[in-house]
Design an enzyme around this catalytic site. Structure first.
Site, PDB file in Angstrom:
ATOM      1  N   VAL A 298       0.836  -1.201   0.000  1.00 11.15           N
ATOM      2  CA  VAL A 298       0.000   0.000   0.000  1.00 11.15           C
ATOM      3  C   VAL A 298       0.873   1.254   0.000  1.00 11.15           C
ATOM      4  O   VAL A 298       0.594   2.234  -0.687  1.00 11.15           O
ATOM      5  CB  VAL A 298      -0.928  -0.008   1.224  1.00 11.15           C
ATOM      6  CG1 VAL A 298      -1.649   1.314   1.343  1.00 11.15           C
ATOM      7  CG2 VAL A 298      -1.903  -1.156   1.118  1.00 11.15           C
ATOM      8  N   ALA A 299       1.963   1.177   0.744  1.00 12.04           N
ATOM      9  CA  ALA A 299       2.833   2.347   0.860  1.00 12.04           C
ATOM     10  C   ALA A 299       3.450   2.718  -0.487  1.00 12.04           C
ATOM     11  O   ALA A 299       3.703   3.879  -0.765  1.00 12.04           O
ATOM     12  CB  ALA A 299       3.928   2.076   1.881  1.00 12.04           C
ATOM     13  N   GLU A 303      -1.451   6.590  -3.722  1.00  9.31           N
ATOM     14  CA  GLU A 303      -2.914   6.746  -3.765  1.00  9.31           C
ATOM     15  C   GLU A 303      -3.321   8.200  -3.974  1.00  9.31           C
ATOM     16  O   GLU A 303      -4.356   8.485  -4.557  1.00  9.31           O
ATOM     17  CB  GLU A 303      -3.570   6.306  -2.446  1.00  9.31           C
ATOM     18  CG  GLU A 303      -3.495   4.862  -2.110  1.00  9.31           C
ATOM     19  CD  GLU A 303      -2.260   4.582  -1.270  1.00  9.31           C
ATOM     20  OE1 GLU A 303      -1.378   5.458  -1.195  1.00  9.31           O
ATOM     21  OE2 GLU A 303      -2.180   3.481  -0.704  1.00  9.31           O
ATOM     22  N   ASP A 345      -6.029  34.164 -34.786  1.00  7.71           N
ATOM     23  CA  ASP A 345      -6.667  35.115 -35.681  1.00  7.71           C
ATOM     24  C   ASP A 345      -5.937  36.427 -35.556  1.00  7.71           C
ATOM     25  O   ASP A 345      -5.310  36.688 -34.538  1.00  7.71           O
ATOM     26  CB  ASP A 345      -8.110  35.390 -35.211  1.00  7.71           C
ATOM     27  CG  ASP A 345      -9.054  34.339 -35.704  1.00  7.71           C
ATOM     28  OD1 ASP A 345      -8.611  33.456 -36.436  1.00  7.71           O
ATOM     29  OD2 ASP A 345     -10.248  34.425 -35.341  1.00  7.71           O
ATOM     30  N   ASP A 677     -13.794  32.139 -34.196  1.00 12.09           N
ATOM     31  CA  ASP A 677     -15.007  32.738 -33.652  1.00 12.09           C
ATOM     32  C   ASP A 677     -16.270  32.314 -34.390  1.00 12.09           C
ATOM     33  O   ASP A 677     -17.334  32.257 -33.820  1.00 12.09           O
ATOM     34  CB  ASP A 677     -14.881  34.276 -33.636  1.00 12.09           C
ATOM     35  CG  ASP A 677     -14.391  34.829 -34.960  1.00 12.09           C
ATOM     36  OD1 ASP A 677     -14.400  34.085 -35.961  1.00 12.09           O
ATOM     37  OD2 ASP A 677     -13.998  36.006 -35.009  1.00 12.09           O
ATOM     38  N   ASP A 681     -15.588  27.817 -38.021  1.00 12.53           N
ATOM     39  CA  ASP A 681     -14.314  27.544 -37.361  1.00 12.53           C
ATOM     40  C   ASP A 681     -14.388  26.305 -36.471  1.00 12.53           C
ATOM     41  O   ASP A 681     -13.367  25.768 -36.066  1.00 12.53           O
ATOM     42  CB  ASP A 681     -13.886  28.735 -36.487  1.00 12.53           C
ATOM     43  CG  ASP A 681     -13.433  29.912 -37.325  1.00 12.53           C
ATOM     44  OD1 ASP A 681     -12.981  29.669 -38.462  1.00 12.53           O
ATOM     45  OD2 ASP A 681     -13.529  31.053 -36.856  1.00 12.53           O
ATOM     46  N   ASN A 743       8.507   6.994  -0.965  1.00  8.70           N
ATOM     47  CA  ASN A 743       8.084   5.598  -0.960  1.00  8.70           C
ATOM     48  C   ASN A 743       9.272   4.651  -1.129  1.00  8.70           C
ATOM     49  O   ASN A 743       9.362   3.632  -0.443  1.00  8.70           O
ATOM     50  CB  ASN A 743       7.066   5.344  -2.077  1.00  8.70           C
ATOM     51  CG  ASN A 743       5.702   5.941  -1.739  1.00  8.70           C
ATOM     52  OD1 ASN A 743       5.542   6.528  -0.663  1.00  8.70           O
ATOM     53  ND2 ASN A 743       4.753   5.792  -2.630  1.00  8.70           N
ATOM     54  N   ASP A 775       0.551  11.971   1.558  1.00  8.31           N
ATOM     55  CA  ASP A 775      -0.378  12.213   0.450  1.00  8.31           C
ATOM     56  C   ASP A 775      -1.379  13.310   0.772  1.00  8.31           C
ATOM     57  O   ASP A 775      -2.142  13.726  -0.081  1.00  8.31           O
ATOM     58  CB  ASP A 775      -1.159  10.931   0.127  1.00  8.31           C
ATOM     59  CG  ASP A 775      -0.293   9.951  -0.621  1.00  8.31           C
ATOM     60  OD1 ASP A 775       0.828  10.345  -0.982  1.00  8.31           O
ATOM     61  OD2 ASP A 775      -0.728   8.812  -0.828  1.00  8.31           O
TER      62      ASP A 775
HETATM   63  P1  ADP Z   1     -10.149  37.939 -40.036  1.00 11.59           P
HETATM   64  O1  ADP Z   1      -9.666  36.542 -40.193  1.00 11.59           O
HETATM   65  O2  ADP Z   1      -9.007  38.893 -39.967  1.00 11.59           O
HETATM   66  O3  ADP Z   1     -11.123  38.117 -38.930  1.00 11.59           O
HETATM   67  P2  ADP Z   1     -12.454  38.140 -41.770  1.00 11.59           P
HETATM   68  O4  ADP Z   1     -12.758  36.741 -42.159  1.00 11.59           O
HETATM   69  O5  ADP Z   1     -13.281  38.794 -40.736  1.00 11.59           O
HETATM   70  O6  ADP Z   1     -10.894  38.269 -41.400  1.00 11.59           O
HETATM   71  O7  ADP Z   1     -12.499  39.071 -43.039  1.00 11.59           O
HETATM   72  C1  ADP Z   1     -11.876  38.686 -44.218  1.00 11.59           C
HETATM   73  C2  ADP Z   1     -12.163  39.683 -45.290  1.00 11.59           C
HETATM   74  O8  ADP Z   1     -13.563  39.754 -45.486  1.00 11.59           O
HETATM   75  C3  ADP Z   1     -11.724  41.102 -44.966  1.00 11.59           C
HETATM   76  O9  ADP Z   1     -10.433  41.340 -45.444  1.00 11.59           O
HETATM   77  C4  ADP Z   1     -12.704  41.940 -45.717  1.00 11.59           C
HETATM   78  O10 ADP Z   1     -12.254  42.133 -47.033  1.00 11.59           O
HETATM   79  C5  ADP Z   1     -13.941  41.087 -45.749  1.00 11.59           C
HETATM   80  N1  ADP Z   1     -14.886  41.520 -44.727  1.00 11.59           N
HETATM   81  C6  ADP Z   1     -14.744  41.437 -43.405  1.00 11.59           C
HETATM   82  N2  ADP Z   1     -15.819  41.907 -42.757  1.00 11.59           N
HETATM   83  C7  ADP Z   1     -16.678  42.300 -43.713  1.00 11.59           C
HETATM   84  C8  ADP Z   1     -17.994  42.876 -43.699  1.00 11.59           C
HETATM   85  N3  ADP Z   1     -18.637  43.120 -42.568  1.00 11.59           N
HETATM   86  N4  ADP Z   1     -18.582  43.147 -44.881  1.00 11.59           N
HETATM   87  C9  ADP Z   1     -17.928  42.885 -46.020  1.00 11.59           C
HETATM   88  N5  ADP Z   1     -16.722  42.360 -46.100  1.00 11.59           N
HETATM   89  C10 ADP Z   1     -16.081  42.059 -44.983  1.00 11.59           C
HETATM   90 MG    MG Z   2     -13.179  38.414 -38.480  1.00  4.34          MG
END
Ligand code: ADP
Ligand code: MG
Length: 935
Positions: A298-299, A303, A345, A677, A681, A743, A775
């Site tokens: 056990v030692a 645990e 990003d 975001d 993605d 131990n 422990d």
């Molecule tokens: P990031 O990866 O930097 O967030 P986005 O995917 O948001 O880039 O944007 C990529 C491209 O899409 C931008 O360079 C721009 O040309 C275009 N874009 C971004 N936002 C808008 C918008 N609200 N309306 C129209 N075009 C956009």
């Molecule tokens: Mg963006």
């Protein structure tokens, strides 16, 4: 207020339960049946009523792990079973005192393990609660954001691209709304939604196109829905039982430790056999031998380890939260420590996401807007109004079309609230455009009255553009509006019923444009294309994000669902360049990563030249290499794997390409963290070792897929979390070193004693007691040890590396043996000089030695004298308490009987304390030697 709703409501409630066919009702009918005012939504009073009546809008969670179950697990742990068997054996052999004592220890052990697991579990559950989704609802005529769990039947909810549908809803409005309903239909393609009622009996969920369901996600478009069922009444609730699975994830480390535990168990068994054999050969007492062998086994097994790991991870997640990183999956705490590549990003993470329009490039002219970034943001935050006509820039037709168009093709809202402050809501890119247009006298609000939006094709990050269609009509009444007059005086366009505005990335826009506006429409010839591309590059390499704006006159509206078809044959009017400053703290964080052997990789949808400029500012790349999404697609898997080793900047990347980058990096053996975001993605976030979602701008879907959420969207938060992860891993390693060294010393002592014809130096109960002490508090105190000085100045440990590498295994063995032999010698001396209390002396020495070990093991490089006793206060407390407990066991008469101890004289006690330090000196000496050796 209108509590008169309640009787109706009770009726419909019953209706919901037995399946009202909401899809077969017109939106109006549904609204009146539920008693919701379409313009005002529910009143707050009614909503609160319903919330208390129906309960929260959430699925009944399966009980996490019942207290009984946790206790049962503790009791049935192998080591405990062994102990219980030992207790029964001693009882059968007539030694009731020993049996009782052993049982008491079992109980202690179980309680210790249980409370630790329970607390860790509770804490983590509380953390998870913070990541709950929110919902936008209309109440008392105002849109407000509330927790999704507070949504009630009758609420009108807003649904947008990336949202999780908060409850079952009958759609009231839909703009190309699409949802992904895989949870119900198994179909991963998203489905197009509609508002019109559908006749029919018993339609399958998938066919109820005007309904959206809790647990599905909006992948495209926008809409509004009337909540018809919440919580367990929803379709998801009905099937919840069948899909609820308690996922208990083991971290890689926990898996490795499990393995270690098994190996130690085998080693323990072998030892038990050996002890027994030696003892029998020497004609020892079978009972005694049996008990000792079992307690030794056990030692040997740590645990405390599972509890320490769980606690360390839970503590880690709390520390990370303080630094704005919310951990959603506990194993992430540990994985974070081994991250080798952070993919981030750009917009909002490495930069501030506070855009300002700086420059306009038009066919005939270029306009610079000189106002500084700081001036504009201070006005946005402060009291002063941003609404200010003119700015010295003469308004011309191309400017009016470019800025007016980009304010119309735009979902941002900039408005004055009651206190006269300007409030901006929406995408910073779009806010910047609304602000810029406004400054030149083109108020978005007024423009929208003149040119109401009638259709749209929303933005997505694959197309990188968006389009809105507006009524253009006969322009009656425009003369009575300032903005109307302004536009009319400037823009001389042919009459048409509709006008579409498109804005987006230039490269894509050029593909769908055929003409250009330069005092009238002209064909977009090769020359002009070149010029625009050059302008685009020039603006991008200044570090600005460039958007192109175009329009098109339409004779009729596209059929619903086919709005994308408008995006062709466009007339380009201008380019807008906006600046988004790099976050100052991001630069420091990138430097920290460099020092810590972690590569930073920037991934963006923006133009490569812009990306490169920002990357250079932040010192991300050591070279000027970049890859665009297009180039990336042309590479073979092998080529890509080779390229990702060198390229740190990726531009014009779509979410699918993010996934490819993650895969390529992982194939190279990197431990990858990836941020995201959007809805798209999610796959990349899941694929990454650490998926990181944005807390502010992130969609529910991204958060759901992530291991960690950045509450402040800030790159430096990822780096802070990595640091905490490393500390946690270090501390777990420290615990293992500390525990196993101790131990080993005990085992050596017990195994060698019979060989030198000495009686067994420790009673079984004493071995168990030491085990418990070691422990318990001391182990916990090690798990809160603050960071080593150089945590972020060394490369990450290879992920597959054993906890015994880097000399840990070697140290455990030699220090353990040294300690064991020293204690044996000390015991032999006490025994051979005829001291009746010689066993107690060995017992005390061993117990004290654990305290010293814990102190020495606090740092792997620095001497205790250096880090000081006060740098880990819980440890100081643990040391004092442990010492006190040991003293009690040796001095309190009741305990003396149980633990078979005898009083020590002052000199004897000091001798024990002195000898017990041997392990401490060994560890400290080792640190010095390592330092001299420059290791
Ligand atoms: P990031 O990866 O930097 O967030 P986005 O995917 O948001 O880039 O944007 C990529 C491209 O899409 C931008 O360079 C721009 O040309 C275009 N874009 C971004 N936002 C808008 C918008 N609200 N309306 C129209 N075009 C956009
Ligand atoms: Mg963006």
């Amino acid at each position: 207020m209108s509590r008169g709703n309640r009787p109706d409501y009770a009726l419909t409630r019953r209706g919901t339960g037995d399946g009202t066919r909401w899809y077969a009702l017109e939106p109006q009918e549904a609204l009146s049946q539920i008693g919701t005012d379409p313009r005002k939504g529910l009143s707050q009073a009614v909503a609160s009523d319903r919330l208390s009546q129906d309960g929260a809008n959430e699925l009944a969670e399966p009980p996490p792990k019942s207290v009984l179950r946790m206790l049962w697990e503790q009791i049935t742990a192998t080591t405990v079973v062994v102990l219980i068997v030992a207790a029964i054996a001693s009882a059968l052999l007539g030694d009731f005192e020993d049996a009782l004592a052993i049982l008491a220890i079992v109980v202690f052990n179980a309680v210790l393990g249980f409370t630790q697991e329970y607390r860790a579990g509770k804490e983590f559950a509380a953390l998870r609660k913070m990541a709950v989704p929110k919902a936008r609802v209309l109440r008392d005529g105002e849109w407000q954001q509330i927790l999704a769990r507070e949504v009630v039947v009758g609420d009108i909810v807003q649904l947008e691209d990336g949202d999780q549908v908060p409850a079952d809803c009958r759609l009231l409005e839909s703009t190309n709304l699409r949802t992904q309903e895989a949870a119900f239909t198994g179909e991963s393609e998203s489905v197009e939604k509609q508002v019109a009622k559908i006749d029919g009996q018993d339609l399958s969920l998938g066919d109820r196109r005007n309904m959206v369901y809790m647990g599905t996600v909006v992948t495209y478009g926008r809409g509004r829905g009337l909540v018809v069922a919440t919580g367990m009444d929803t379709e998801l609730g009905k099937i919840a039982d069948s899909i609820q699975s308690v996922e208990s994830e083991q971290t890689p480390l926990q898996k490795r430790l499990d393995q270690l535990g098994k190996r130690l168990a085998i080693a323990a068994l072998a030892l038990v056999a050996l002890m027994f054999a030696i003892g029998l050969a020497r004609g020892g007492n079978v009972e005694d031998l049996f008990l000792t062998a079992v307690s030794l086994a056990v030692a040997i097994i740590p645990e405390g380890l599972p509890a320490v790991v769980t606690i360390a991870l839970a503590i880690g997640s709390r520390r990370m939260l303080k630094r704005q990183a919310l951990i959603r999956k506990l194993p992430a705490v540990e994985t974070l420590g081994s991250v080798t590549t952070i993919c981030s990003d750009k917009t909002g993470t490495l930069t501030e996401n506070r855009m300002t329009v700086k420059i306009l490039a038009l066919a005939g002219e270029q306009v610079e807007l000189r106002e500084s970034f700081a001036e504009i943001t201070s006005r946005l935050d402060g009291n002063k109004s941003i609404f200010r006509p003119g700015d010295g820039v003469p308004l011309s037709a191309p400017i009016a079309l470019t800025l007016g168009g980009s304010a119309l093709c735009n979902n941002a809202l900039v408005k004055e609230d009651e206190d006269g402050k300007d409030k901006a809501l929406g995408d910073p890119t779009e806010i910047a455009l609304v602000v810029a247009a406004d400054r030149l006298g083109l108020s978005k609000e007024e423009l929208e009255v003149l040119l109401p939006r009638v259709a749209e094709a929303p933005f997505d990050s694959d197309r990188k553009r968006m389009t809105t269609i507006h009524q253009w009509g006969d322009r009656q009444g425009w003369e009575s509006s300032n903005v109307g007059k302004l536009v009319l005086s400037l823009v001389k366009l042919p009459n048409a019923p509709y006008i579409a505005f498109t804005k987006g990335a230039i490269d894509g826009m050029l593909e769908v444009s055929t003409r250009i506006w330069d005092n009238g429409q002209k064909p977009l010839d090769a020359n002009m294309r070149d010029r625009i591309l050059q302008d685009n590059d020039r603006l991008a390499s200044m570090g600005t994000r460039v958007l192109g704006v175009a329009f098109r006159l339409l004779d009729e509206l596209p059929p619903p669902g086919r709005e994308l078809e408008v995006e062709q044959d466009l007339v380009m009017v201008g380019l807008v360049g906006m600046l988004d400053p790099a976050r100052p703290e991001a630069k420091t964080a990138v430097q920290t990563c460099n020092a810590a052997g972690i590569r930073t990789v920037m991934i963006t949808g923006d133009h490569p030249l812009m990306a490169r400029t920002i990357a250079r500012d932040l010192e991300i790349a050591t070279n000027d290499k970049y890859l665009t999404g297009q180039q990336l697609n042309q590479l073979s898997t092998e080529e890509l794997e080779q390229q990702v080793g060198e390229v740190s900047v990726y531009a014009r990347v779509s979410p699918q390409q993010k996934l490819k980058i993650v895969e390529a990096l992982k194939n190279r053996g990197e431990i990858v963290s990836m941020t995201g975001d959007g809805v798209n993605d999610a796959p990349a976030l899941r694929k990454a070792d650490i998926g990181v979602a944005m807390g502010i701008t992130g969609t529910d879907v991204a958060k759901e897929a992530a291991d960690m959420v950045l509450l402040n969207d800030n790159f430096s938060t990822i780096v802070a979390a990595v640091e905490e992860g490393r500390v946690i891993y270090d501390n777990i390693r420290k615990f293992i070193r500390y525990n196993l060294t101790g131990n080993v010393s005990g085992v050596v002592l017990m195994l060698l004693a019979p060989l030198i014809a000495m009686p067994l130096p420790l009673r079984p109960i004493q071995i168990l007691w030491i085990n418990l002490l070691a422990d318990g508090l001391l182990a916990l105190a090690l798990s809160v040890e603050p960071a080593e000085k150089n945590v972020m100045q060394r490369p990450p440990y290879p992920p597959g590396e054993s906890v015994f590498s880097r000399g840990v295994g070697r140290d455990i063995v030699w220090i353990g043996i040294l300690m064991g032999i020293t204690f044996l010698g000390f015991g032999y001396w006490a025994w051979s000089t005829g001291r009746p209390n010689w066993q107690t002396m060995v017992f005390a020495t061993l117990a004290f030695s654990r305290i010293w070990l814990a102190l020495a093991m606090r740092s792997e490089q620095r001497l205790l004298a250096r880090i000081g006793l006060l740098s880990n206060k819980p440890m100081l407390g643990a040391v004092l308490l442990t010492f006190g407990l040991q003293m009690l066991v040796m001095t309190l008469p009741v305990l003396q009987r149980w633990f078979e101890t005898q009083p020590l004289t002052g000199v004897e006690l000091w001798a024990c304390v002195g000898v017990s330090t041997i392990g401490f000196w060994a560890v400290e000496l080792q640190k010095l030697v390592r330092k001299w050796a420059g290791q």
